[in-house]
Design an enzyme around this catalytic site. Sequence first.
Site, PDB file in Angstrom:
ATOM      1  N   GLY A   9      33.818  41.119  34.712  1.00 41.93           N
ATOM      2  CA  GLY A   9      33.835  41.025  36.164  1.00 41.93           C
ATOM      3  C   GLY A   9      35.077  41.666  36.725  1.00 41.93           C
ATOM      4  N   GLY A  10      35.506  41.349  37.902  1.00 40.59           N
ATOM      5  CA  GLY A  10      36.629  42.005  38.435  1.00 40.59           C
ATOM      6  C   GLY A  10      38.085  41.620  37.883  1.00 40.59           C
ATOM      7  N   GLY A  64      38.563  40.813  34.699  1.00 42.27           N
ATOM      8  CA  GLY A  64      38.633  41.205  33.443  1.00 42.27           C
ATOM      9  C   GLY A  64      37.276  41.126  32.732  1.00 42.27           C
ATOM     10  N   VAL A  71      35.198  39.919  29.052  1.00 37.73           N
ATOM     11  CA  VAL A  71      35.549  38.809  27.980  1.00 37.73           C
ATOM     12  C   VAL A  71      34.891  39.192  26.697  1.00 37.73           C
ATOM     13  CG1 VAL A  71      34.845  36.210  27.462  1.00 37.73           C
ATOM     14  CG2 VAL A  71      35.743  36.855  29.676  1.00 37.73           C
ATOM     15  N   LYS A 102      40.048  37.408  26.548  1.00 39.03           N
ATOM     16  CA  LYS A 102      39.872  37.926  27.926  1.00 39.03           C
ATOM     17  C   LYS A 102      40.785  38.985  28.257  1.00 39.03           C
ATOM     18  CE  LYS A 102      39.946  37.152  32.583  1.00 39.03           C
ATOM     19  NZ  LYS A 102      40.244  36.116  33.875  1.00 39.03           N
ATOM     20  N   ASP A 148      39.855  30.432  41.528  1.00 39.74           N
ATOM     21  CA  ASP A 148      38.591  31.167  41.030  1.00 39.74           C
ATOM     22  C   ASP A 148      37.395  30.102  40.471  1.00 39.74           C
ATOM     23  OD1 ASP A 148      37.052  33.235  40.995  1.00 39.74           O
ATOM     24  OD2 ASP A 148      37.622  34.231  39.240  1.00 39.74           O
TER      25      ASP A 148
END
Length: 480
Positions: A21-22, A24, A26, A41, A139
Amino acid sequence: MRAEGYLLAGRYRLVERLGQGGAGTVWRAHDETLHRQVAVKQVTVPRELTPRERAEFADRAIHEARSAGRLRDPAIVLVHDVVLEEGQPWIILDLIAGRSLDKVIKEHGPMPPDLVARVGLRVLSALSVAHSHGIVHQDVKPANILLDADGSAMLTDFGIAVPIGGRADKYGSAGSPGYMAPERLNEHPSGPASDLWSLGASLYTAVEGRAPFERAGPAAVAAAVLLHEPPPPVRAGRRLGGLLTAMLAKDPAARPTAAQVREELHAVLASPAPGASSRRRWWLVPAVLAAVALLGTGGWYGLTVLGQEDPGRFAAAPAPCELLTDAQAAQLLKGTARRAATREGECRWQVHQGSRSVRSITVRTWAEQPTGDFGGPEVAALRFANERTVRGGTEGVAFRKSVGPVSDVRDVGEAAIVQSTFERSMGAPDEGRADSTVLLRTSNLLAEVVWHEEDAKRSSKVDQKPVLATARMVSTALRG
């Protein structure tokens, strides 16, 4: 980007990429020192940063991960280690054998209110621990809520957490627009109320099956968060629905506290008697007022009717193929129409030129049933208002597609709206595909009529006469 098999810090062997995702990427990894599986991550470092800014970014990521590592709660995914390698921050966490809430919703649809309340209580527990340590998550969203095999929820990804009162990440990687509180989008300091807003948005998505500010693009989503109210929840029931609406208040001071949220979620689980559930906290009053204002006096059944489980006129949705005759379809489409029941609850009539369909009419029907808090007509009224709000938010131009405004339609059902779209063809700026859609409501039934035309000529306004004529015929058939 590192590849599978890479040995991080001489200890963590990357096995497979689990998600990206934006904020990072995983990985599932093997800790070769302790011989266990972990999650790793890889924090995304914005490419446009100068060397000094990259160093500042890495220092901040490490500091925040260490702060998150102090948090202990059964609903928090533990942070075990932080690694900085070649200027790249990596965070080592527990590997949870669960699935994210967003994937569960996508695959299985909306969740029942009691299960959503259980998820909310677990995430609230994690947030309360973080807030007691002076940390806000920043988040909270369905993708960062993990559900294990028995349905227990855990909150992960404290990677962009900041101290209470801190501002959003100046490098622009913090959060997802549809789950960021209005004050964060306005670049104001974050606080516990910001996380509770994001929790409310996540629980709304879980119980309703779609996000409260769902729009076509990130900019439109952000504008909706700042300027519009979410559609009143339909599936949540009165108590949970009122709580979620209150949690999504624009003003942080108007939102319920964590203690009030906890009390209401426990009340949802306890399933109190109807008399007890009708008691409203002061901060739940705006939820009721918002629903009345959104639906309007003409479409709202009145507060005096709430709680009466009127099933409505329709025990089941009428077969859509029976709401329009083949002769009517041929007259409307101006040609020989082929009829097909394309799927359950949907019927389509098409006119072909050779093997190609050039015009079509699609009719869909579905009947809403009582929920325990609302009667069938009330559910249909709320669903209709929900659809009106969401469709109205899609108005605008994006690439080759233009979406018009939502307009009310008279004398069709008890309430009806119409909206048109035009999508230009590649290489033919004056031609394209035109669609006009009428959504109508009568008692506990919703029906949708779609007029589609290929090779339509572009004009300032799509001709809505055919779809309106079709909708009136369908409405007449429903009255009979």
